[in-house]
Write an enzyme that holds these catalytic residues in place. Structure first.
Site, PDB file in Angstrom:
ATOM      1  CB  VAL A 180      43.524  32.936  41.399  1.00  0.00           C
ATOM      2  CG1 VAL A 180      44.937  32.840  42.254  1.00  0.00           C
ATOM      3  CG2 VAL A 180      42.568  31.756  41.575  1.00  0.00           C
TER       4      VAL A 180
ATOM      5  CD  GLU B 288      46.340  48.432  40.570  1.00  0.00           C
ATOM      6  OE1 GLU B 288      45.704  47.505  40.715  1.00  0.00           O
ATOM      7  OE2 GLU B 288      46.932  49.186  41.399  1.00  0.00           O
TER       8      GLU B 288
ATOM      9  N   GLY C  27      40.289  51.328  47.579  1.00  0.00           N
ATOM     10  CA  GLY C  27      41.131  52.281  48.327  1.00  0.00           C
ATOM     11  C   GLY C  27      41.173  53.613  48.048  1.00  0.00           C
TER      12      GLY C  27
ATOM     13  CG  HIS D 194      42.130  50.237  44.128  1.00  0.00           C
ATOM     14  ND1 HIS D 194      42.258  50.219  45.386  1.00  0.00           N
ATOM     15  CD2 HIS D 194      43.137  49.337  43.935  1.00  0.00           C
ATOM     16  CE1 HIS D 194      42.991  49.433  46.272  1.00  0.00           C
ATOM     17  NE2 HIS D 194      43.789  48.952  44.964  1.00  0.00           N
TER      18      HIS D 194
ATOM     19  CE1 TYR E 265      48.066  35.302  45.194  1.00  0.00           C
ATOM     20  CE2 TYR E 265      50.118  34.389  45.880  1.00  0.00           C
ATOM     21  CZ  TYR E 265      49.150  35.279  45.824  1.00  0.00           C
ATOM     22  OH  TYR E 265      49.631  36.392  46.577  1.00  0.00           O
TER      23      TYR E 265
ATOM     24  CG  PHE F  84      47.971  34.141  35.503  1.00  0.00           C
ATOM     25  CD1 PHE F  84      49.329  33.832  34.952  1.00  0.00           C
ATOM     26  CD2 PHE F  84      47.075  34.821  34.914  1.00  0.00           C
ATOM     27  CE1 PHE F  84      49.331  34.019  33.610  1.00  0.00           C
ATOM     28  CE2 PHE F  84      47.268  35.205  33.480  1.00  0.00           C
ATOM     29  CZ  PHE F  84      48.629  34.541  32.947  1.00  0.00           C
ATOM     30  CB  ALA F  85      46.315  29.229  40.105  1.00  0.00           C
ATOM     31  CB  VAL F  86      52.006  31.152  39.276  1.00  0.00           C
ATOM     32  CG1 VAL F  86      53.344  30.957  39.121  1.00  0.00           C
ATOM     33  CG2 VAL F  86      51.520  31.566  38.034  1.00  0.00           C
ATOM     34  N   GLY F  87      52.549  28.971  41.427  1.00  0.00           N
ATOM     35  CA  GLY F  87      53.299  28.492  43.080  1.00  0.00           C
ATOM     36  C   GLY F  87      52.194  28.210  43.932  1.00  0.00           C
TER      37      GLY F  87
END
Length: 369
Positions: free
Chosen positions: A225, A316, A248, A246, A139, A134-137
């Site tokens: 992305v 998540e 972390g 993850h 991004y 997803f490449a929104v705004g």
């Protein structure tokens, strides 16, 4: 007694008919090795011998369970003759990390697989791989690096389609793609909160899988992305359902995982439970299994919304709930999603993909709040 005899006569009749039709089938020159009770005849055509035999068998033993049309399953792990590779050892290997889960599936690290063998097996299968981003705004600025490095390191030599969901198609860069690789653009609405973008991914992805991607891919990966590939990300990652540890929390006690701890949420996991904490920035699997999981995350988020609650880490949190009770068939180490924010420890021998450092207040629609 008469009723019992009648059943016997009927069974003998059908058995004789099956043998008779089978003789016709083989005598006619058909390859008996290709026979399948699940193989349908073409629509509108006259029933062939295979169809008749299948019907006879169904009358005798009941309906046959057939593999769902369009579904993908890993075949035999075969490879061609003459491939040269190092002999595997039963005595040597990684001793600093665990390479198998307690439900006995691979936990993949550098040094636990041979890429020559993996590629020889999976390229023979020739799977189609979909990547959803997803490449929104703002991004969209991350697309060029993601795609360029993906072409260099992600599933090289395989058929890959990047499905890019965006509200600014005009900002999608032109990238030279390898053979058998392509880009497909899909429209999504803009958002005023980054949390809505995250939650919306499950909605739009489930719709796209159902309406556009199904029958065009065998595997599907969901990826963030704002990441860059640095080293091989290959077929060693493929399985029915693959989770990524993850970075972390892969050395953390499970009671300190950032699971959803509020029991009003559908993502709730009680203290004392849990295997690992998985990232939602990279996950994948068979297309149909991913569709089921993506839709699950979407529906669970919708149920939370009805109760005026949002899971602490959006999809998540729901992903981790699902993986707790529906174990992934392969787990990837944090090599498969590191972060440029963090130092690379000694047990991470290779960083395959890493999330970029960015100014969240600047790139997120609500200033990262």
């Amino acid at each position: 007694m008469l009723r019992s005899n009648s059943r016997t006569y009927i069974f003998v009749f059908f058995a004789f008919l099956l043998v008779f039709l089978g003789g016709i089938y083989i005598y006619s020159g058909y390859d008996s090795s290709t026979f399948s009770l699940c193989q349908p005849s073409d629509e509108g055509s006259e029933p062939d011998v295979k169809a008749i035999m299948a019907k006879v068998m169904e009358d005798i033993v009941g309906p046959t369970e057939c593999q769902e049309k369009g579904s993908w399953k890993i075949g035999d792990l075969t490879m061609q003759n003459g491939v040269k590779y190092a002999q595997p050892s039963t005595q040597q290997g990684r001793t600093d990390v665990n390479s198998v889960t307690n439900w006995n599936v691979p936990l993949v690290w550098e040094g636990t697989f041979d890429p020559v063998v993996i590629d020889a097996i999976y390229k023979k299968m020739d799977p189609r791989i979909a990547v959803v981003v997803f490449a929104v705004g703002k991004y969209t600025r991350f697309l060029e690096a993601f795609l360029q490095t993906g072409e260099k390191y992600f599933m090289v030599g395989f058929r890959v389609t990047y499905y890019i969901f965006t509200d600014h198609k005009e900002e999608v860069p032109k990238i030279n793609l390898g053979e058998g690789r392509k880009i497909s653009l899909l429209d999504v609405p803009s958002a005023t909160r980054w949390q809505d973008i995250v939650l919306g991914r499950m909605k739009w992805a489930s719709i796209a899988i159902d309406k556009q991607i199904r029958n065009k891919a065998d595997y599907l990966f969901m990826m963030d992305v704002d990441s860059v590939f640095h080293n091989r990300f290959g077929a060693e990652s493929l399985s029915q359902l693959t989770g990524v540890l993850h970075r972390g929390y892969y050395k953390t006690d499970r009671d300190h995982f950032p699971y959803e701890r509020r029991n009003l949420s559908r993502a709730y996991i009680p203290a004392g439970e849990g295997d690992y904490y998985y990232t939602a920035a990279v996950w994948g699997g068979y297309l149909e299994d991913m569709y089921k999981l993506v839709k699950y995350c979407y529906m669970q988020s919708e149920e939370d919304a009805k109760n005026n609650i949002e899971a602490v880490w959006q999809e998540e949190s729901h992903l981790n709930k699902y993986f707790l009770y529906n174990k992934p068939t392969k787990v990837l180490s944090p090599e498969y999603l590191w972060s440029d924010y963090d130092q690379v420890p000694a047990d991470i021998k290779v960083v395959r993909i890493s999330q970029l450092v960015k100014n969240y207040a600047e790139v997120r629609p609500n200033g990262g709040q």
